[in-house]
Design a protein around this motif. Sequence first.
Motif, PDB file in Angstrom:
ATOM      1  N   UNK A 192      28.295  50.292  34.738  1.00  0.00           N
ATOM      2  CA  UNK A 192      26.982  49.660  34.948  1.00  0.00           C
ATOM      3  C   UNK A 192      27.148  48.161  35.206  1.00  0.00           C
ATOM      4  N   UNK A 193      26.374  47.627  36.135  1.00  0.00           N
ATOM      5  CA  UNK A 193      26.376  46.187  36.380  1.00  0.00           C
ATOM      6  C   UNK A 193      25.041  45.804  36.989  1.00  0.00           C
ATOM      7  N   UNK A 194      24.710  44.531  36.901  1.00  0.00           N
ATOM      8  CA  UNK A 194      23.458  44.043  37.472  1.00  0.00           C
ATOM      9  C   UNK A 194      23.631  43.785  38.963  1.00  0.00           C
ATOM     10  N   UNK A 195      22.611  44.039  39.774  1.00  0.00           N
ATOM     11  CA  UNK A 195      22.705  43.734  41.203  1.00  0.00           C
ATOM     12  C   UNK A 195      23.125  42.283  41.414  1.00  0.00           C
ATOM     13  N   UNK A 196      24.076  42.087  42.304  1.00  0.00           N
ATOM     14  CA  UNK A 196      24.602  40.758  42.566  1.00  0.00           C
ATOM     15  C   UNK A 196      25.870  40.453  41.788  1.00  0.00           C
ATOM     16  N   UNK A 197      26.285  41.360  40.896  1.00  0.00           N
ATOM     17  CA  UNK A 197      27.463  41.116  40.073  1.00  0.00           C
ATOM     18  C   UNK A 197      28.561  42.149  40.305  1.00  0.00           C
ATOM     19  N   UNK A 198      28.566  42.773  41.461  1.00  0.00           N
ATOM     20  CA  UNK A 198      29.558  43.811  41.729  1.00  0.00           C
ATOM     21  C   UNK A 198      30.977  43.228  41.769  1.00  0.00           C
ATOM     22  N   UNK A 199      31.184  42.218  42.588  1.00  0.00           N
ATOM     23  CA  UNK A 199      32.519  41.617  42.679  1.00  0.00           C
ATOM     24  C   UNK A 199      32.969  41.048  41.344  1.00  0.00           C
ATOM     25  N   UNK A 200      32.045  40.392  40.648  1.00  0.00           N
ATOM     26  CA  UNK A 200      32.392  39.828  39.349  1.00  0.00           C
ATOM     27  C   UNK A 200      32.793  40.921  38.361  1.00  0.00           C
ATOM     28  N   UNK A 201      32.151  42.072  38.464  1.00  0.00           N
ATOM     29  CA  UNK A 201      32.492  43.195  37.595  1.00  0.00           C
ATOM     30  C   UNK A 201      33.916  43.660  37.847  1.00  0.00           C
ATOM     31  N   UNK A 202      34.290  43.756  39.120  1.00  0.00           N
ATOM     32  CA  UNK A 202      35.657  44.175  39.440  1.00  0.00           C
ATOM     33  C   UNK A 202      36.664  43.109  39.003  1.00  0.00           C
ATOM     34  N   UNK A 203      36.355  41.848  39.285  1.00  0.00           N
ATOM     35  CA  UNK A 203      37.279  40.768  38.935  1.00  0.00           C
ATOM     36  C   UNK A 203      37.506  40.666  37.437  1.00  0.00           C
ATOM     37  N   UNK A 204      36.522  41.092  36.646  1.00  0.00           N
ATOM     38  CA  UNK A 204      36.646  40.999  35.194  1.00  0.00           C
ATOM     39  C   UNK A 204      37.487  42.118  34.592  1.00  0.00           C
ATOM     40  N   UNK A 205      37.811  43.152  35.390  1.00  0.00           N
ATOM     41  CA  UNK A 205      38.622  44.255  34.883  1.00  0.00           C
ATOM     42  C   UNK A 205      40.060  43.807  34.674  1.00  0.00           C
ATOM     43  N   UNK A 206      40.728  44.447  33.739  1.00  0.00           N
ATOM     44  CA  UNK A 206      42.132  44.149  33.474  1.00  0.00           C
ATOM     45  C   UNK A 206      42.970  44.560  34.674  1.00  0.00           C
ATOM     46  N   UNK A 207      43.947  43.713  35.026  1.00  0.00           N
ATOM     47  CA  UNK A 207      44.811  44.028  36.153  1.00  0.00           C
ATOM     48  C   UNK A 207      45.506  45.364  35.930  1.00  0.00           C
ATOM     49  N   UNK A 208      45.595  46.139  36.994  1.00  0.00           N
ATOM     50  CA  UNK A 208      46.235  47.446  36.897  1.00  0.00           C
ATOM     51  C   UNK A 208      45.591  48.432  37.837  1.00  0.00           C
ATOM     52  N   UNK A 209      45.980  49.691  37.734  1.00  0.00           N
ATOM     53  CA  UNK A 209      45.485  50.719  38.661  1.00  0.00           C
ATOM     54  C   UNK A 209      43.969  50.854  38.680  1.00  0.00           C
ATOM     55  N   UNK A 210      43.323  50.744  37.515  1.00  0.00           N
ATOM     56  CA  UNK A 210      41.873  50.899  37.478  1.00  0.00           C
ATOM     57  C   UNK A 210      41.191  49.801  38.300  1.00  0.00           C
ATOM     58  N   UNK A 211      41.665  48.590  38.184  1.00  0.00           N
ATOM     59  CA  UNK A 211      41.099  47.488  38.957  1.00  0.00           C
ATOM     60  C   UNK A 211      41.384  47.667  40.442  1.00  0.00           C
ATOM     61  N   UNK A 212      42.588  48.128  40.777  1.00  0.00           N
ATOM     62  CA  UNK A 212      42.924  48.379  42.177  1.00  0.00           C
ATOM     63  C   UNK A 212      41.955  49.387  42.784  1.00  0.00           C
ATOM     64  N   UNK A 213      41.682  50.455  42.039  1.00  0.00           N
ATOM     65  CA  UNK A 213      40.790  51.485  42.564  1.00  0.00           C
ATOM     66  C   UNK A 213      39.359  50.967  42.662  1.00  0.00           C
ATOM     67  N   UNK A 214      38.957  50.128  41.706  1.00  0.00           N
ATOM     68  CA  UNK A 214      37.614  49.546  41.769  1.00  0.00           C
ATOM     69  C   UNK A 214      37.454  48.684  43.017  1.00  0.00           C
ATOM     70  N   UNK A 215      38.501  47.953  43.391  1.00  0.00           N
ATOM     71  CA  UNK A 215      38.440  47.171  44.630  1.00  0.00           C
ATOM     72  C   UNK A 215      38.311  48.098  45.841  1.00  0.00           C
ATOM     73  N   UNK A 216      39.063  49.204  45.830  1.00  0.00           N
ATOM     74  CA  UNK A 216      38.955  50.165  46.933  1.00  0.00           C
ATOM     75  C   UNK A 216      37.524  50.679  47.049  1.00  0.00           C
ATOM     76  N   UNK A 217      36.903  50.958  45.905  1.00  0.00           N
ATOM     77  CA  UNK A 217      35.511  51.407  45.903  1.00  0.00           C
ATOM     78  C   UNK A 217      34.586  50.327  46.455  1.00  0.00           C
ATOM     79  N   UNK A 218      34.795  49.104  45.992  1.00  0.00           N
ATOM     80  CA  UNK A 218      33.934  48.010  46.464  1.00  0.00           C
ATOM     81  C   UNK A 218      34.032  47.857  47.976  1.00  0.00           C
TER      82      UNK A 218
END
Length: 394
Positions: free
Chosen positions: A75-101
Amino acid sequence: MDYMTVRQAAEKWNLSPRSVQQLCTQGRIPGAGKFGKTWAIPAEADKPEDQRRKKQADQAGAGMPFTMMPLMNTPFLPGQCRETVESMEDGPQKDMAWAEYYYFSAQAEQAAQAAEPYLTSPDLGLRLSACWIYGYANLTTGQIRKARRALETVQRTLADGKNLSPDLRAAVSFVAAGAAVLLHLPLPEGLPSTREFLPLLPNGLRAFALYVQAHSLYLREDYAKSVGMAEAALAMGAEAYPIPAIYLHLVAVMDYMRLRQLPQAQGHLLAAWTLARPDDLIEGFGKHHGLMGGMLESVFKGNWPEDLRRILDVTYRFSWGWRRIHNLDTGHDVADNLTTTEFAVAMLTAQGWTGREIAAHMNISPNTVKRHLAEIKKKLGISNRNELKQYMLR
């Protein structure tokens, strides 16, 4: 010794040519040598192990949880999608979140590139996520063979997954159902019922799975039940997950257009846009254009003309690839030589709308509708409205 080119190795290992060149430069392919500006790679060379996959496997062995479409499930607020991904811990989950974005913001090339390293991940959730994103992104870029290969991997995983744990089986079912429904293909054999796997999914994925189910009901022409499911999902908390919520709103637009309830359709389109616009999550709008019966043009043309132009570009690019698989697999010759405006007019005509009704809805004159219909009949080689139905989306 026999050798292969970078391009041949890329096809063999399901990598991009650029990735193979980087592996050669890093010295990770034994026996590879550079001759002038090109690399020669031993024909029997094995695909080098992905360092990120190795790290991921180590983490999984240490008890790292199963991961599936992390951004969709956050869940995230509209306008905070990139910030949500950037706040994730580095690793596979963050990589996949970027792919989704990248994917949901209509950056298909970047999405495919970000997902590619995880196509053979030992983490089943990451592998399925990568196949889905990579498959649909490559439809948009016109790489049909790559798209089909990725989507077929999902079906094979479903067929081979009878011994998986219930939560992994649910994840496979979720992706397999979504891949089939979004291509308007029959559901794959061996797919458990929605009631079996839906309760096992986390909240965000469950919301998107309900969209998939609502879309399936739409294709079966059960519009009232479809929109009821979408409305219920949104009322029960799906709005907190912007990506599934956008898609639920869009399927509601489709249903209300079929039910001739235009104010409700417009309301859901605006609700979807309110969620999507701050983060430029426009991919879903382009993919659903043909099923929304001119509603995009009606609402966006005077308010967001530049955004409409970009959305229609997504529509053209994705639709070309979509038809290369859908038409071949179903034998249903969905029209691929109409403009987006012509397609909207054709869809409404096939649904029984009169020329005056179409004109009022799309803010054009009845004579313009007549000209569009004449051009549509000319392009499709048909003479009446009944023949038109066989060329439209079902």
